[in-house]
Motif scaffolding. Structure first.
Motif, short mmCIF file in Angstrom:
data_model
loop_
_atom_site.label_atom_id
_atom_site.label_comp_id
_atom_site.label_asym_id
_atom_site.label_seq_id
_atom_site.Cartn_x
_atom_site.Cartn_y
_atom_site.Cartn_z
N THR A 5 5.75 2.75 11.38
CA THR A 5 4.64 3.56 11.87
C THR A 5 3.31 2.94 11.46
O THR A 5 3.24 2.18 10.50
N GLU A 6 2.29 3.25 12.23
CA GLU A 6 0.91 2.92 11.90
C GLU A 6 0.12 4.21 12.08
O GLU A 6 0.26 4.88 13.09
N HIS A 7 -0.66 4.57 11.08
CA HIS A 7 -1.48 5.78 11.19
C HIS A 7 -2.63 5.70 10.21
O HIS A 7 -2.61 4.95 9.24
N ASP A 8 -3.65 6.48 10.48
CA ASP A 8 -4.81 6.61 9.58
C ASP A 8 -5.38 5.26 9.14
O ASP A 8 -5.73 5.08 7.97
N ASP A 9 -5.43 4.31 10.03
CA ASP A 9 -5.98 2.98 9.77
C ASP A 9 -5.18 2.17 8.73
O ASP A 9 -5.69 1.21 8.17
N TYR A 10 -3.93 2.58 8.46
CA TYR A 10 -3.07 1.79 7.57
C TYR A 10 -2.25 0.84 8.42
O TYR A 10 -1.86 1.16 9.54
N VAL A 38 0.13 18.10 -1.62
CA VAL A 38 0.40 17.39 -0.37
C VAL A 38 -0.89 16.77 0.17
O VAL A 38 -0.91 15.59 0.56
N ARG A 39 -1.98 17.52 0.16
CA ARG A 39 -3.26 17.01 0.66
C ARG A 39 -3.82 15.90 -0.25
O ARG A 39 -4.30 14.89 0.23
N ARG A 40 -3.72 16.11 -1.56
CA ARG A 40 -4.25 15.13 -2.53
C ARG A 40 -3.55 13.78 -2.38
O ARG A 40 -4.16 12.73 -2.53
N ASN A 41 -2.27 13.80 -2.07
CA ASN A 41 -1.50 12.57 -1.94
C ASN A 41 -1.38 12.10 -0.49
O ASN A 41 -0.65 11.15 -0.22
N GLU A 42 -2.09 12.76 0.40
CA GLU A 42 -2.16 12.38 1.81
C GLU A 42 -0.78 12.13 2.40
O GLU A 42 -0.53 11.10 3.03
N LEU A 43 0.14 13.08 2.18
CA LEU A 43 1.50 12.93 2.70
C LEU A 43 1.50 13.20 4.19
O LEU A 43 1.26 14.32 4.64
N SER A 44 1.78 12.17 4.96
CA SER A 44 1.81 12.33 6.41
C SER A 44 3.12 12.98 6.83
O SER A 44 4.13 12.88 6.14
N GLY A 45 3.09 13.68 7.94
CA GLY A 45 4.30 14.28 8.48
C GLY A 45 4.66 15.62 7.88
O GLY A 45 5.69 16.19 8.21
N HIS A 105 0.82 -1.22 0.00
CA HIS A 105 0.00 0.00 0.00
C HIS A 105 0.85 1.26 0.00
O HIS A 105 0.61 2.19 -0.78
N ASP A 106 1.87 1.32 0.86
CA ASP A 106 2.68 2.54 0.92
C ASP A 106 3.50 2.74 -0.35
O ASP A 106 3.72 3.86 -0.78
N MET A 107 3.90 1.66 -1.01
CA MET A 107 4.63 1.81 -2.27
C MET A 107 3.69 2.32 -3.36
O MET A 107 4.07 3.19 -4.15
N VAL A 108 2.47 1.79 -3.41
CA VAL A 108 1.49 2.28 -4.38
C VAL A 108 1.26 3.77 -4.18
O VAL A 108 1.24 4.55 -5.15
N CYS A 109 1.10 4.19 -2.94
CA CYS A 109 0.88 5.61 -2.64
C CYS A 109 2.07 6.46 -3.06
O CYS A 109 1.90 7.52 -3.67
N ALA A 134 11.59 17.12 8.54
CA ALA A 134 12.29 17.42 7.28
C ALA A 134 11.44 18.35 6.43
O ALA A 134 10.21 18.27 6.44
N PRO A 135 12.08 19.24 5.68
CA PRO A 135 11.32 20.07 4.73
C PRO A 135 10.60 19.17 3.73
O PRO A 135 11.02 18.04 3.48
N VAL A 136 9.53 19.67 3.14
CA VAL A 136 8.69 18.85 2.27
C VAL A 136 9.48 18.27 1.09
O VAL A 136 9.27 17.12 0.70
N ALA A 137 10.43 19.01 0.52
CA ALA A 137 11.21 18.49 -0.60
C ALA A 137 12.06 17.30 -0.17
O ALA A 137 12.16 16.30 -0.88
N GLU A 138 12.66 17.40 1.00
CA GLU A 138 13.47 16.29 1.50
C GLU A 138 12.58 15.09 1.85
O GLU A 138 12.94 13.95 1.61
N HIS A 139 11.42 15.38 2.40
CA HIS A 139 10.44 14.33 2.70
C HIS A 139 10.09 13.58 1.41
O HIS A 139 10.11 12.35 1.37
#
Length: 182
Positions: A96-101, A40-47, A5-9, A112-117
């Motif tokens: 990590t576990e979050h958002d029911d994943y 960032v919101r569309r891709n649900e980037l956590s952190g 799932h995380d790789m697909v995302c 980390a800044p968003v680009a490094e993330h």
């Protein structure tokens, strides 16, 4: 190849980021902080706490690197480009576990800044794809008027259009009409 799932995302997020570039056949989709925030919101980037002007400049530069990886003529070229990117990135793996994943790994350093993330998370996903010998899954749409990129997740590596509902449907209708005229 079944992707986690995380790789697909992450792979979807890298294709989405590249497709904001004007080189993919449209308008530049990252011209403002608001557009970066929407990405960032569309891709649900956590952190990701928030984005600013500095983040926008850095993500636009990162986008160019990812575009070059998708456009690489061969796997070795893609590996070389990705290695340069990953060498410049702090990668801190943590479970990590979050958002029911279910339990999964994040590769970005906390705070980390968003680009490094993005470089860490998306770069590692691309690295896994390359390590698994799946470089050919990085594709550009086969429709003649479309330059969008995508990751072919089909079992038999047969996907050729970025979206079957738009480009795929349009090309199939055109082929049908051409056959009917013949």
């Amino acid at each position: 190849m079944p992707f986690s799932h995380d790789m697909v995302c992450s792979l979807a997020a890298v294709a989405d980021l590249v497709n904001t570039a004007p080189e993919t056949g449209g308008l530049d989709g990252l011209t403002s902080v608001a557009e970066l925030d929407a990405y960032v919101r569309r891709n649900e980037l956590s952190g990701v706490e928030g984005v600013g002007d500095g983040d926008l400049r850095e993500v636009r530069a990162l986008r160019a690197t990812f575009l070059a990886i998708f456009a690489a003529p061969d796997s070795a070229s893609a590996v070389a480009l990705l290695n340069v990117l990953l060498e410049r990135t702090r990668i801190t793996a943590h479970l990590t576990e979050h958002d029911d994943y279910p339990l999964h790994v994040h590769y970005f350093a906390k705070g980390a800044p968003v680009a490094e993330h993005l470089a860490a998370e998306l770069g590692v996903a691309l690295a896994h794809l390359l390590v698994d010998g799946e470089w050919e899954r990085l594709r550009t749409c086969a429709a003649p008027d479309c330059e969008r990129v995508f990751v072919d997740e089909s079992r038999n590596r047969s996907r050729v259009y970025c979206d079957s509902r738009t480009c795929g449907n349009r090309m199939h209708v055109a082929a049908y009409r051409a056959r009917r005229r013949a």
